[in-house]
Design a protein around this motif. Sequence first.
Motif, mmCIF file in Angstrom:
data_model
loop_
_atom_site.group_PDB
_atom_site.id
_atom_site.type_symbol
_atom_site.label_atom_id
_atom_site.label_comp_id
_atom_site.label_asym_id
_atom_site.label_seq_id
_atom_site.Cartn_x
_atom_site.Cartn_y
_atom_site.Cartn_z
ATOM 1 N N ALA A 449 0.847 -1.199 0.000
ATOM 2 C CA ALA A 449 0.000 0.000 0.000
ATOM 3 C C ALA A 449 0.877 1.241 0.000
ATOM 4 O O ALA A 449 2.046 1.208 0.395
ATOM 5 C CB ALA A 449 -0.908 0.002 1.223
ATOM 6 N N ILE A 450 0.285 2.340 -0.480
ATOM 7 C CA ILE A 450 0.916 3.655 -0.348
ATOM 8 C C ILE A 450 0.452 4.220 0.985
ATOM 9 O O ILE A 450 -0.749 4.342 1.232
ATOM 10 C CB ILE A 450 0.493 4.586 -1.495
ATOM 11 C CG1 ILE A 450 0.967 4.033 -2.831
ATOM 12 C CG2 ILE A 450 1.037 5.995 -1.277
ATOM 13 C CD1 ILE A 450 0.386 4.759 -4.021
ATOM 14 N N TYR A 451 1.405 4.547 1.859
ATOM 15 C CA TYR A 451 1.085 5.105 3.174
ATOM 16 C C TYR A 451 1.425 6.582 3.197
ATOM 17 O O TYR A 451 2.544 6.982 2.832
ATOM 18 C CB TYR A 451 1.886 4.389 4.270
ATOM 19 C CG TYR A 451 1.385 3.003 4.591
ATOM 20 C CD1 TYR A 451 0.387 2.805 5.535
ATOM 21 C CD2 TYR A 451 1.918 1.893 3.949
ATOM 22 C CE1 TYR A 451 -0.071 1.536 5.838
ATOM 23 C CE2 TYR A 451 1.468 0.624 4.233
ATOM 24 C CZ TYR A 451 0.470 0.449 5.174
ATOM 25 O OH TYR A 451 0.008 -0.816 5.476
ATOM 26 N N LEU A 452 0.481 7.388 3.617
ATOM 27 C CA LEU A 452 0.707 8.819 3.797
ATOM 28 C C LEU A 452 0.637 9.105 5.293
ATOM 29 O O LEU A 452 -0.409 8.957 5.924
ATOM 30 C CB LEU A 452 -0.349 9.628 3.046
ATOM 31 C CG LEU A 452 -0.420 9.407 1.527
ATOM 32 C CD1 LEU A 452 -1.543 10.237 0.929
ATOM 33 C CD2 LEU A 452 0.904 9.721 0.851
ATOM 34 N N THR A 453 1.775 9.470 5.869
ATOM 35 C CA THR A 453 1.860 9.714 7.309
ATOM 36 C C THR A 453 1.754 11.205 7.591
ATOM 37 O O THR A 453 2.462 12.018 6.971
ATOM 38 C CB THR A 453 3.190 9.185 7.878
ATOM 39 O OG1 THR A 453 3.290 7.797 7.594
ATOM 40 C CG2 THR A 453 3.261 9.390 9.387
ATOM 41 N N LEU A 454 0.884 11.577 8.531
ATOM 42 C CA LEU A 454 0.722 12.977 8.913
ATOM 43 C C LEU A 454 1.970 13.414 9.672
ATOM 44 O O LEU A 454 2.308 12.844 10.716
ATOM 45 C CB LEU A 454 -0.526 13.137 9.794
ATOM 46 C CG LEU A 454 -0.957 14.567 10.114
ATOM 47 C CD1 LEU A 454 -1.290 15.335 8.842
ATOM 48 C CD2 LEU A 454 -2.165 14.561 11.041
ATOM 49 N N PHE A 455 2.672 14.406 9.117
ATOM 50 C CA PHE A 455 4.001 14.763 9.620
ATOM 51 C C PHE A 455 4.070 16.221 10.047
ATOM 52 O O PHE A 455 3.528 17.104 9.380
ATOM 53 C CB PHE A 455 5.037 14.503 8.514
ATOM 54 C CG PHE A 455 6.432 14.304 9.008
ATOM 55 C CD1 PHE A 455 6.856 13.054 9.442
ATOM 56 C CD2 PHE A 455 7.329 15.357 9.042
ATOM 57 C CE1 PHE A 455 8.153 12.864 9.896
ATOM 58 C CE2 PHE A 455 8.625 15.188 9.506
ATOM 59 C CZ PHE A 455 9.048 13.933 9.930
ATOM 60 N N ASP A 456 4.707 16.464 11.198
ATOM 61 C CA ASP A 456 4.909 17.834 11.695
ATOM 62 C C ASP A 456 6.268 18.324 11.202
ATOM 63 O O ASP A 456 7.309 17.859 11.664
ATOM 64 C CB ASP A 456 4.857 17.830 13.230
ATOM 65 C CG ASP A 456 4.875 19.239 13.812
ATOM 66 O OD1 ASP A 456 5.510 20.123 13.207
ATOM 67 O OD2 ASP A 456 4.253 19.443 14.872
ATOM 68 N N ARG A 457 6.272 19.261 10.262
ATOM 69 C CA ARG A 457 7.529 19.728 9.665
ATOM 70 C C ARG A 457 8.366 20.541 10.654
ATOM 71 O O ARG A 457 9.585 20.524 10.595
ATOM 72 C CB ARG A 457 7.228 20.571 8.423
ATOM 73 C CG ARG A 457 6.771 19.734 7.236
ATOM 74 C CD ARG A 457 6.538 20.575 5.999
ATOM 75 N NE ARG A 457 5.347 21.423 6.137
ATOM 76 C CZ ARG A 457 5.327 22.720 5.946
ATOM 77 N NH1 ARG A 457 6.424 23.358 5.617
ATOM 78 N NH2 ARG A 457 4.212 23.410 6.066
#
Length: 628
Positions: A449-457
């Motif tokens: 699967a393609i995983y998109l992780t919510l990231f704090d820049r």
Amino acid sequence: MKTLQKALDSGGSLSLYIDGNKFEKSVHGAMDCSSCHPDITLKNHPKPKKITDRKVYIKEFSKNCLNCHPQDSLMKPKVHGEVVKKGEVFCSECHGSHYITSMKDWKKKASFSEYCLTCHQSNITKTLPSKEKISLKVNESEIKKSVHAKFQCLVCHDDFSKVNHPIYNYKDKNQYRKEMTRICTKCHTDKELQKNPAHYALTKTTSCIECHGYHGVKPTKVAKTLPENQYCLNCHSRPISMKMKNGETLSVQVKETDILNSVHKKLKCTECHKEFSTTQHPVRSFESVANYRAKAKDVCNNCHQDAVKKYDISIHAEALKKGNQQSPDCLKCHDYHKVVLITKDKSASSELCVKCHNESGRAFKESVHQKAISDGKQNAPTCASCHNSHDVLAANIAQLGNSCVKCHKDVKTSHNKWLWNPPVKLTTFVDAHFNSASCAACHTTVNKAIYLTLFDRAKKKPLTESEVAKIFGVDPKEVKGKIDYNNDGKIQEQELWQFMSSVKAKAKANLSGRIDVINSNDAHKIEPKSKAIKDCAACHDPSASFAAKIEINREGGKAVKFDLERSAINSAYAIPNIKDFYVLGLTKIKILDILFFIALLGGVAVPVGHLTLRILTAPIRRKRREGK
């Protein structure tokens, strides 16, 4: 004849000497020998009698007593009847063979302790309703060496006498021990016990005899002369426990064999338990077993500061803080006292993790790595090789690919032989793939699967579920409703846009992408490199059958995942939100393709237009040069 003896088949001998004067003074003095020995007469004696051993002879000979003392009469005294009924002790063992005095005369002369020990020096037992057995045998030499050496039995057992012998009916050993403890409190009052707080606290959870024994009670000053570890084990080798404020109990029993077989076998107890000694024993109080375990790492921290520091940032520590009682800590993995070097045995090291992660363990057994362990290869990886021993992080932020590189040192060079973009053949192209795809994505044959992780820049780490909940001002359980607005179990492109807009209004956030296996357990099924995927189209073809998911990190647990419609990452809405992740074809955004073609046409149109104009205006420029 004093020298007359009978050799026994089992070894040893039996004396056949009888003192006539003493016999005449016995209760049987008026009887002749044949009254008890009817099988021996002047006609058939001496005739050899075969005797195997003393115990068998006593058992057989005691049957002759029943000729005058019927079974019914023997059963009338309750205690005597119990002994006879069990058949564990025989007549002559208590009463002797020939010099039997009348019970009345004997009771007058015998001391109280002598009277009790006549029976209790024998191997007699009592079976409780719980089927547990209690030995009623008393070792006289043990009493003589004890602090109670000068006491008669009745000092402690004051409800017994030469004319009264009550029968106790305890349901189990636990009740028996509690009742026996009441005897001790006759002399050792509550007020006296409170002088030693640790000892007093112990009396509330265990019985006196569990630590001090029944009859061989030693003075405390004798115990304090013992080596330090032996002094502690004097109490802690017994099945004692401590009670928590919430009512839970924890065993504080220590098995000496555990310590002797551990890596700490040369340490003294006080090297770990620094606040304890032979002169002081503080009473500690804990809210619960979990609270005790959480503080136990402070003891380990005396020597293992680096390991504790790493553990404190791990997913295991976070889970324990959140109340997950099954989460590992120092004690859960290394035990209390039987601490062993788990790194020496690779199988044991992995089995430790498998106790909790059994699905991952089953998957690992199918891998090329498990085969390496089974083949005895020294560099074969265990769980800790990839996940680390103490600073275990959530899989989506652990950068597990770096763990692979630690063992497969030439991996970039070997991948660069086929994973390159002609004519450019640099390892930076390999790095781009390593950063966007897990090793398991190509080295397993399972669904991806393609995983998109919510990231704090700003913080350079994934946003957690709790942090997202704060942004929306809701409970963490309600975060799902803030991303899946229509509650259909799948995130559409409009929902993704709306959710990211709300989050970005209060945090510098974006979605960081990667390709990985759908079931995290499958990441352990690493195949041999001959079966690895080396086809670019497997990922870059628009028809590649990858699922899509959004994941939000969760403190002390696995990331929470949401199914995402593939159209959402092929949409223009994804452009501002998905950073550094664009798989040609697979995540094809149409507007980017249109812009690309416009740019391409524009790039081609400029030189073509320029060249056309040059050709068309060539005659004019020539006439100008000629002055016309």
